[in-house]
Design a protein around this motif. Structure first.
Motif, PDB file in Angstrom:
ATOM      1  N   PRO A  57       1.754  -8.282   0.458  1.00 25.87           N
ATOM      2  CA  PRO A  57       1.762  -6.939  -0.353  1.00 25.87           C
ATOM      3  C   PRO A  57       0.712  -6.628  -1.215  1.00 25.87           C
ATOM      4  CG  PRO A  57       3.942  -8.233  -0.247  1.00 25.87           C
ATOM      5  CD  PRO A  57       2.872  -9.146   0.221  1.00 25.87           C
ATOM      6  N   ALA A  58       0.017  -7.518  -1.913  1.00 23.33           N
ATOM      7  CA  ALA A  58      -1.015  -7.263  -2.708  1.00 23.33           C
ATOM      8  C   ALA A  58      -2.026  -6.649  -1.889  1.00 23.33           C
ATOM      9  CB  ALA A  58      -1.590  -8.346  -3.276  1.00 23.33           C
ATOM     10  N   GLU A  59      -2.348  -6.903  -0.273  1.00 22.57           N
ATOM     11  CA  GLU A  59      -3.282  -6.338  -0.032  1.00 22.57           C
ATOM     12  C   GLU A  59      -2.936  -5.012   0.705  1.00 22.57           C
ATOM     13  OE1 GLU A  59      -4.958 -10.476   0.215  1.00 22.57           O
ATOM     14  OE2 GLU A  59      -3.037  -9.732   0.791  1.00 22.57           O
ATOM     15  N   SER A  60      -1.584  -4.997   1.170  1.00 25.46           N
ATOM     16  CA  SER A  60      -1.040  -3.741   1.806  1.00 25.46           C
ATOM     17  C   SER A  60      -0.878  -2.464   0.843  1.00 25.46           C
ATOM     18  CB  SER A  60       0.058  -3.792   2.710  1.00 25.46           C
ATOM     19  OG  SER A  60       1.125  -4.459   2.015  1.00 25.46           O
ATOM     20  N   GLY A  61      -0.323  -3.054  -0.553  1.00 27.28           N
ATOM     21  CA  GLY A  61      -0.281  -2.051  -1.799  1.00 27.28           C
ATOM     22  C   GLY A  61       0.632  -0.994  -1.200  1.00 27.28           C
ATOM     23  N   THR A  62       0.602   0.130  -1.957  1.00 31.19           N
ATOM     24  CA  THR A  62       1.290   1.354  -1.835  1.00 31.19           C
ATOM     25  C   THR A  62       0.499   2.485  -0.928  1.00 31.19           C
ATOM     26  OG1 THR A  62       2.468   0.955  -3.735  1.00 31.19           O
ATOM     27  CG2 THR A  62       2.949   3.078  -2.775  1.00 31.19           C
ATOM     28  N   LEU A  63       1.124   2.914   0.160  1.00 33.41           N
ATOM     29  CA  LEU A  63       0.412   3.746   0.988  1.00 33.41           C
ATOM     30  C   LEU A  63       0.953   5.145   0.859  1.00 33.41           C
ATOM     31  CD1 LEU A  63      -1.266   4.805   3.775  1.00 33.41           C
ATOM     32  CD2 LEU A  63       0.681   4.031   5.045  1.00 33.41           C
ATOM     33  N   ARG A  64      -0.120   6.270   0.789  1.00 31.56           N
ATOM     34  CA  ARG A  64       0.360   7.640   0.696  1.00 31.56           C
ATOM     35  C   ARG A  64      -0.633   8.235   1.637  1.00 31.56           C
ATOM     36  NH1 ARG A  64      -1.332  11.917  -1.921  1.00 31.56           N
ATOM     37  NH2 ARG A  64      -3.076  10.657  -3.092  1.00 31.56           N
ATOM     38  N   PHE A  65       0.069   9.100   2.524  1.00 29.64           N
ATOM     39  CA  PHE A  65      -0.663  10.121   3.609  1.00 29.64           C
ATOM     40  C   PHE A  65      -0.616  11.310   2.935  1.00 29.64           C
ATOM     41  CE2 PHE A  65       1.500   7.151   7.004  1.00 29.64           C
ATOM     42  CZ  PHE A  65       0.033   6.577   7.424  1.00 29.64           C
ATOM     43  N   VAL A  66      -1.733  12.001   3.111  1.00 33.70           N
ATOM     44  CA  VAL A  66      -2.229  13.323   2.959  1.00 33.70           C
ATOM     45  C   VAL A  66      -2.323  13.940   4.253  1.00 33.70           C
ATOM     46  CG1 VAL A  66      -3.555  15.142   1.724  1.00 33.70           C
ATOM     47  CG2 VAL A  66      -2.911  13.082   0.609  1.00 33.70           C
TER      48      VAL A  66
ATOM     49  N   LEU B 245      -4.466   3.943  -0.220  1.00 34.18           N
ATOM     50  CA  LEU B 245      -3.758   2.502  -0.567  1.00 34.18           C
ATOM     51  C   LEU B 245      -3.886   2.286  -2.061  1.00 34.18           C
ATOM     52  CD1 LEU B 245      -4.579   0.199   2.449  1.00 34.18           C
ATOM     53  CD2 LEU B 245      -2.259   1.301   1.631  1.00 34.18           C
ATOM     54  N   THR B 246      -2.845   2.257  -2.773  1.00 36.86           N
ATOM     55  CA  THR B 246      -3.033   1.655  -4.285  1.00 36.86           C
ATOM     56  C   THR B 246      -2.777   0.343  -4.295  1.00 36.86           C
ATOM     57  OG1 THR B 246      -2.398   3.812  -4.953  1.00 36.86           O
ATOM     58  CG2 THR B 246      -2.276   2.276  -6.725  1.00 36.86           C
ATOM     59  N   ARG B 247      -3.370  -0.580  -4.908  1.00 34.51           N
ATOM     60  CA  ARG B 247      -2.957  -2.093  -4.687  1.00 34.51           C
ATOM     61  C   ARG B 247      -3.804  -2.811  -5.617  1.00 34.51           C
ATOM     62  NH1 ARG B 247      -6.210  -3.338   1.042  1.00 34.51           N
ATOM     63  NH2 ARG B 247      -8.222  -2.860   0.213  1.00 34.51           N
ATOM     64  N   PRO B 248      -3.139  -3.854  -6.057  1.00 33.97           N
ATOM     65  CA  PRO B 248      -3.807  -4.618  -7.039  1.00 33.97           C
ATOM     66  C   PRO B 248      -5.074  -5.280  -6.798  1.00 33.97           C
ATOM     67  CG  PRO B 248      -1.606  -5.582  -6.430  1.00 33.97           C
ATOM     68  CD  PRO B 248      -2.088  -4.504  -5.644  1.00 33.97           C
ATOM     69  N   VAL B 249      -5.430  -5.764  -5.504  1.00 34.37           N
ATOM     70  CA  VAL B 249      -6.573  -6.068  -4.989  1.00 34.37           C
ATOM     71  C   VAL B 249      -7.694  -4.903  -5.097  1.00 34.37           C
ATOM     72  CG1 VAL B 249      -5.694  -7.929  -3.970  1.00 34.37           C
ATOM     73  CG2 VAL B 249      -6.184  -6.007  -2.783  1.00 34.37           C
ATOM     74  N   GLY B 250      -7.463  -3.841  -5.317  1.00 32.05           N
ATOM     75  CA  GLY B 250      -8.305  -2.679  -5.353  1.00 32.05           C
ATOM     76  C   GLY B 250      -8.112  -1.684  -4.337  1.00 32.05           C
ATOM     77  N   ASP B 251      -8.295  -0.423  -4.795  1.00 29.69           N
ATOM     78  CA  ASP B 251      -7.631   0.584  -4.186  1.00 29.69           C
ATOM     79  C   ASP B 251      -8.429   0.899  -2.723  1.00 29.69           C
ATOM     80  OD1 ASP B 251      -5.707   0.801  -5.991  1.00 29.69           O
ATOM     81  OD2 ASP B 251      -6.709   2.773  -6.837  1.00 29.69           O
ATOM     82  N   ALA B 252      -7.988   1.545  -1.651  1.00 27.14           N
ATOM     83  CA  ALA B 252      -8.582   1.884  -0.734  1.00 27.14           C
ATOM     84  C   ALA B 252      -8.046   3.342  -0.139  1.00 27.14           C
ATOM     85  CB  ALA B 252      -8.319   0.821   0.529  1.00 27.14           C
TER      86      ALA B 252
END
Length: 154
Positions: free
Chosen positions: A95-104, A124-131
């Motif tokens: 879950p730290a790598e997948s984080g929270t996904l938001r589509f626009v 992707l908002t995530r603890p290991v760095g956003d993407a």
């Protein structure tokens, strides 16, 4: 005699009857287009929910479960549902790598044969760095369900 044979052939050809088949053409109305767009948005919303629960198999339910599925990303072209899922599992193992996904979603447009492309952004908002990145996916209605048949994300 040649004229007689020539005339006979012309009359014979003209008297041949050709069978015509009636083809039912389904008009794709604006209502159908709006229904399709709404259904495609529902698929993508379900994908966000599955991803945010680190349910990669659930996320993949939006994709066509077929060896002809195509995914084009930073690692090149991947073909097939199983290979695409394997890549997601490798790239987002926790879950730290997948984080929270938001589509626009920036655009949904009808293309040939009632298929649609969707152009947008992923965040992707995530603890290991956003993407963040962009995507273009193609949806096709298969067995009554909208499925992604091609995905280009970067």
């Amino acid at each position: 005699m040649k004229k007689f044979i020539y005339c006979f052939c012309i009359v014979a050809l003209m008297s041949c009857q050709t069978e015509t088949k009636q083809i039912d053409v389904v008009e794709i109305s604006e209502d159908n287009t709006e229904e399709a767009k709404a259904a495609i948005k529902e698929v993508m919303s379900a994908q966000e929910i599955a991803w945010n629960n680190h349910d990669l198999e659930g996320f993949m339910q939006g994709y066509w479960n077929n060896n002809s599925l195509k995914f084009y990303g930073s690692n090149g072209l991947t073909q097939g549902w199983d290979n695409t899922l394997a890549n997601y599992k490798k790239g987002y193992p926790t879950p730290a790598e997948s984080g929270t996904l938001r589509f626009v979603i920036n655009d949904i447009s009808k293309i040939e044969n009632g298929n649609y492309w969707v152009m947008g952004e992923y965040h992707l908002t995530r603890p290991v760095g956003d993407a963040n990145g962009v995507f273009m996916i193609i949806f096709k209605k298969i067995d009554g369900q909208w499925k992604i048949v091609a995905d280009m994300s970067c």
